[in-house]
Design a protein around this motif. Sequence first.
Motif, short mmCIF file in Angstrom:
data_model
loop_
_atom_site.label_atom_id
_atom_site.label_comp_id
_atom_site.label_asym_id
_atom_site.label_seq_id
_atom_site.Cartn_x
_atom_site.Cartn_y
_atom_site.Cartn_z
N ARG A 8 0.21 -0.88 -0.07
CA ARG A 8 0.16 -0.02 -0.08
C ARG A 8 0.63 1.39 0.26
O ARG A 8 0.30 2.41 -0.49
CB ARG A 8 -1.43 0.40 0.91
CG ARG A 8 -0.27 0.37 2.28
CD ARG A 8 -1.63 0.10 3.54
NE ARG A 8 -1.84 -1.01 4.14
CZ ARG A 8 -3.05 -1.00 4.92
NH1 ARG A 8 -2.85 -0.32 5.79
NH2 ARG A 8 -3.54 -1.72 5.73
N ILE A 46 2.81 3.92 -3.90
CA ILE A 46 2.92 4.90 -4.43
C ILE A 46 3.84 6.57 -3.63
O ILE A 46 4.65 6.79 -4.30
CB ILE A 46 1.57 5.81 -5.05
CG1 ILE A 46 0.61 4.57 -5.56
CG2 ILE A 46 1.08 7.40 -5.19
CD1 ILE A 46 -0.81 5.03 -6.05
N GLN A 84 7.21 8.46 -4.95
CA GLN A 84 7.30 9.62 -4.75
C GLN A 84 8.45 10.06 -4.66
O GLN A 84 8.82 10.75 -5.01
CB GLN A 84 5.53 10.31 -4.34
CG GLN A 84 4.88 10.17 -5.09
CD GLN A 84 2.90 10.59 -4.63
OE1 GLN A 84 3.49 10.83 -3.05
NE2 GLN A 84 2.30 10.87 -4.27
N TYR A 120 0.92 6.94 -13.71
CA TYR A 120 0.29 7.99 -12.27
C TYR A 120 1.13 8.78 -13.71
O TYR A 120 2.62 8.28 -14.19
CB TYR A 120 0.58 7.76 -11.23
CG TYR A 120 -0.62 7.01 -10.66
CD1 TYR A 120 -1.65 7.85 -10.45
CD2 TYR A 120 -0.10 6.06 -10.35
CE1 TYR A 120 -2.25 6.96 -9.35
CE2 TYR A 120 -0.98 5.35 -9.17
CZ TYR A 120 -2.37 5.52 -9.47
OH TYR A 120 -3.29 5.36 -8.99
N THR A 121 0.70 10.16 -14.18
CA THR A 121 1.89 11.03 -14.95
C THR A 121 2.37 12.13 -14.29
O THR A 121 4.02 12.11 -14.34
CB THR A 121 0.23 12.15 -15.38
OG1 THR A 121 -0.36 12.66 -14.46
CG2 THR A 121 -0.52 11.85 -16.48
N GLN A 122 2.24 12.21 -12.56
CA GLN A 122 3.73 12.04 -11.80
C GLN A 122 5.20 11.73 -12.23
O GLN A 122 6.29 11.47 -11.52
CB GLN A 122 2.87 12.02 -10.47
CG GLN A 122 3.75 12.70 -10.24
CD GLN A 122 3.33 13.05 -8.19
OE1 GLN A 122 3.16 11.65 -7.81
NE2 GLN A 122 4.58 13.62 -7.29
N PHE A 123 5.07 10.06 -12.90
CA PHE A 123 5.77 9.61 -12.41
C PHE A 123 6.82 9.42 -14.40
O PHE A 123 6.38 9.59 -15.06
CB PHE A 123 5.85 8.72 -12.47
CG PHE A 123 5.32 8.09 -10.69
CD1 PHE A 123 5.83 8.41 -9.63
CD2 PHE A 123 4.35 7.75 -10.46
CE1 PHE A 123 4.93 8.36 -8.81
CE2 PHE A 123 3.46 6.92 -9.16
CZ PHE A 123 4.08 7.90 -7.84
N TYR A 133 -7.16 12.91 0.13
CA TYR A 133 -6.48 12.36 -1.03
C TYR A 133 -6.14 13.47 -1.91
O TYR A 133 -7.67 14.57 -2.42
CB TYR A 133 -7.32 11.11 -1.41
CG TYR A 133 -6.58 10.74 -3.19
CD1 TYR A 133 -5.94 9.68 -3.02
CD2 TYR A 133 -6.62 11.27 -4.43
CE1 TYR A 133 -4.85 9.11 -3.54
CE2 TYR A 133 -6.01 11.32 -4.89
CZ TYR A 133 -5.60 9.98 -5.02
OH TYR A 133 -4.80 9.01 -5.81
N ALA A 167 -1.08 15.82 -5.79
CA ALA A 167 0.82 16.35 -5.13
C ALA A 167 0.66 17.23 -6.27
O ALA A 167 1.65 18.28 -5.41
CB ALA A 167 1.52 15.60 -6.09
N LYS A 218 -3.29 11.92 1.91
CA LYS A 218 -2.48 11.02 0.76
C LYS A 218 -2.41 11.66 -0.14
O LYS A 218 -3.30 12.25 -0.73
CB LYS A 218 -3.59 9.40 -0.03
CG LYS A 218 -3.66 8.79 -0.67
CD LYS A 218 -2.34 7.38 -0.38
CE LYS A 218 -1.21 7.02 -1.35
NZ LYS A 218 -0.63 6.96 -1.88
N LYS A 219 -0.59 11.31 -0.95
CA LYS A 219 -0.84 12.59 -2.05
C LYS A 219 -0.96 11.82 -3.88
O LYS A 219 -0.70 10.89 -3.84
CB LYS A 219 0.51 12.92 -2.31
CG LYS A 219 1.07 13.97 -1.58
CD LYS A 219 2.14 14.79 -1.96
CE LYS A 219 3.50 13.65 -1.16
NZ LYS A 219 4.79 14.07 -1.38
N GLY A 220 -1.69 12.28 -4.40
CA GLY A 220 -2.45 11.86 -5.47
C GLY A 220 -1.14 11.73 -6.05
O GLY A 220 -0.03 12.16 -6.16
N ALA A 221 -0.77 11.24 -7.52
CA ALA A 221 -0.05 11.42 -8.51
C ALA A 221 -0.55 11.38 -9.54
O ALA A 221 0.51 11.03 -10.28
CB ALA A 221 0.72 9.70 -8.28
N SER A 252 -6.16 3.71 -5.72
CA SER A 252 -4.64 5.00 -5.34
C SER A 252 -4.57 4.86 -3.77
O SER A 252 -3.22 4.60 -3.80
CB SER A 252 -5.20 5.68 -6.50
OG SER A 252 -4.33 6.84 -6.22
N ILE A 253 -5.39 4.78 -3.27
CA ILE A 253 -4.51 4.59 -1.70
C ILE A 253 -4.38 3.61 -0.85
O ILE A 253 -2.96 3.34 -0.29
CB ILE A 253 -5.85 5.15 -1.23
CG1 ILE A 253 -6.59 6.55 -0.73
CG2 ILE A 253 -5.52 5.04 0.40
CD1 ILE A 253 -7.26 7.32 0.13
#
Lengths: 178, 601
Positions: free
Chosen positions: A31, A34, A38, A73-76, B237, B240, B278-281, B295-296
């Motif tokens: 869990r 993510i 990050q 995820y677009t952040q990565f 949530y 980011a 919880k930071k989204g991505a 996602s969590i």
Amino acid sequence: MACVCGNEKQTLEAYYEPLKKVLGAYPKDERYLIPILQDAQEKYGYLPQDILQGIANGLGISVSKVYGVATFYTQFHLKPRGRNVIRVCTGTACHVRGGAEVLKAIENELGIVGGGTTDDLEFTLETVACIGACGLAPVIMINDDTHGRVSPTSVKGILDSYRQKQQESAEKRIKIAQ
Amino acid sequence: MKPTFYRSHVLICTGTGCKSSGASQIEAVLAKELEKHNLQDEIKVVETGCHGFCEKGPIMIVYPEGVFYCRVKPDDVGQIVEEHLLKGRIVDRLLYQELHTEASIPTYREIDFYKKQHRIVLANCGRIDPESIEEYIAVGGYEACGKALTEMTPEEVIAEVKSAGLRGRGGAGFPTGLKWELTRKTPSDKKYIICNADEGDPGAFMDRSLLEGDPHRIIEGMIIGAYAIGADEGYIYVRAEYPLAIHRLQIALNQARKYGLLGEDIFGSGFNFDLHIKKGAGAFVCGEETALMASIEGKRGMPRPKPPFPSVSGLWGKPTNINNVETFGNVPYIIKNGAEAFRSVGTEKSAGTKVFALTGKINNTGLVEVPMGMTLREVIYDIGGGVTGGKALKAVQIGGPSGGCIPAELLDIPIDYESLNEVGAMMGSGGMVVMDETTCMVDVARYFLQFTQSESCGKCTPCREGTKRMLEILDRICSGEGQPGDLELLEELGNHIKDTSLCQLGGSAPNPVLSTLRYFRDEYEAHINDKRCPANVCAGMGAPYVIDELTCIGCSLCARFCPMDAISGDKKKPHKIDPEQCIACGVCAGKCPVHAISQAS
């Protein structure tokens, strides 16, 4: 090819050290994948293959699972990124106020398209759906600075100010080295 | 410790809008100036959240007078300190000027932009320091939480929220009390409550402003909600991309824990509750509740079929309740003031207020909170100050990529869930983008579809493939290659996607296209039949451009901007466009100061 960071003496151990710290900060549970991705990206600037593998090993899950999440995820980012990251907002408000022209101007200026990185690793250009500063549209973000009411003609000046910063610090480094 | 009494408070907005306009610099200069005049013990500087009037930022308000200074520059600060703070003389030139009368308005309560607003959720935004729990408590914060936990049973809390008629502010408008009741009634040893702050709609920033400006209100709403449904753990949530909101939430959580408002045995009631951030991505689809929960859990954020609904099986299979930021923001008000007070604002079926992010081609961009039932016209003209440059309003886009475009002739419909659905839009999270005559509606529809198409998670076929096919058709139309039958095909595809998609991202993705087809069909037809973009936005369509020789003043601006170097002519003499080279991009027409350039018919 020599490493772009110029540091060829870095040992493998030193390379994995930051990852070890990141993994150590979380319980060994899927869990936390993510937040671990990050944090790892924050340390390495992007997520190289060996780091993804390292995370998979650390969490005891398959690398395909890690890859699946990292690419969702677009952040990565799985490729190296520029020293300066430009985010052009293409949100509704910016779109209506000429955001597309701003993007085009930046693309012309840097010779790359959205999603690309310049060869000298100076700039990475990205588009984002909304920065949330619609009152200042069109908006771009360079690193953590938000620039509002940008126009295609003001783009060059803004980019130059970051180039200069780069140059100044390079000159400083040289001076110190001397 | 000797208490300090300040004779004046200077409030500086440090919301994202004002920060990027330079608020931090202003603050630094102000601190220096105050010290220079030895005023630091008399005047207190407070960083606040968003005032909503981002267009005029950086904003500075001086209390007790409530004088509103806008677009303050670092150089102006010295004058404000010397004139206003030292001598008590208001600096006229920095006051807000009413758009149409050009009258200077000294205090912000009198500004049109604020006069017609009704601030319940945003009541504290811009008034208190978001990083201080004491200030929140001083304005009545956590009172509702105390009342709920010590004087009310969970059932009573739910009954109160139900009778207030609070509906989800995230878009669909599901009754909040009912949602809570469903989660309450599911027996389980563990339940979760989640705040959905994955605000991904382009053109919307109310969640961000609320979290940045009044984070404790959301935490309080969540504690009350958790008590009502019987949850002991919660998640917020957040995207980011909102670092400031995350930072302030973190501070607020730590303060709340220190004050015993989170943790064990809150208010001595025996109720335990704690919250995580919880930071989204960066995935728009994570705004969908089942995707958000995935996602969590550390997985790809993909939605799953419902039922089972989260109230039965949510996060890690446990009953879970998800509400939007603004929904939680309303809860403390309802518990503190009662359902009746809440119902007294708004309409019968849509009680209370709604926060909108007013953007696009409008004079006063910013964040507004209005009673439900107000007409669009009032919001856009009375609060928003009308369309920029005196142009004609063409449409208002409401509800982001899931919403629709409302044409100018329907401006008098009231803003409530039902009325908006009827005209093919939806409340959505609250983005309101104003478009004028220079906006091409086909291009707008394509823009939104491009967004949803690229954000489609790819799990179900109608959304993954369907939006792609629709986008191809729109791309074709926008580049002048539309064919007869395209519009019918778009409608057919759109309706199928709506009916068969797994989640609401797909279920609402065709809305922008369908609503523009409904109200602006003639624009689509002009693109297809006449190969012409009426708003001159879609580049490369149709006939080359021509310069009207009689109007041309020979300024050569067009020639300088022509990407093809197709324009020639001597200075101060009429110019000519080479029709062979012209790609009909329309850049020249946009640059011409005398409107001498148009497309050949």
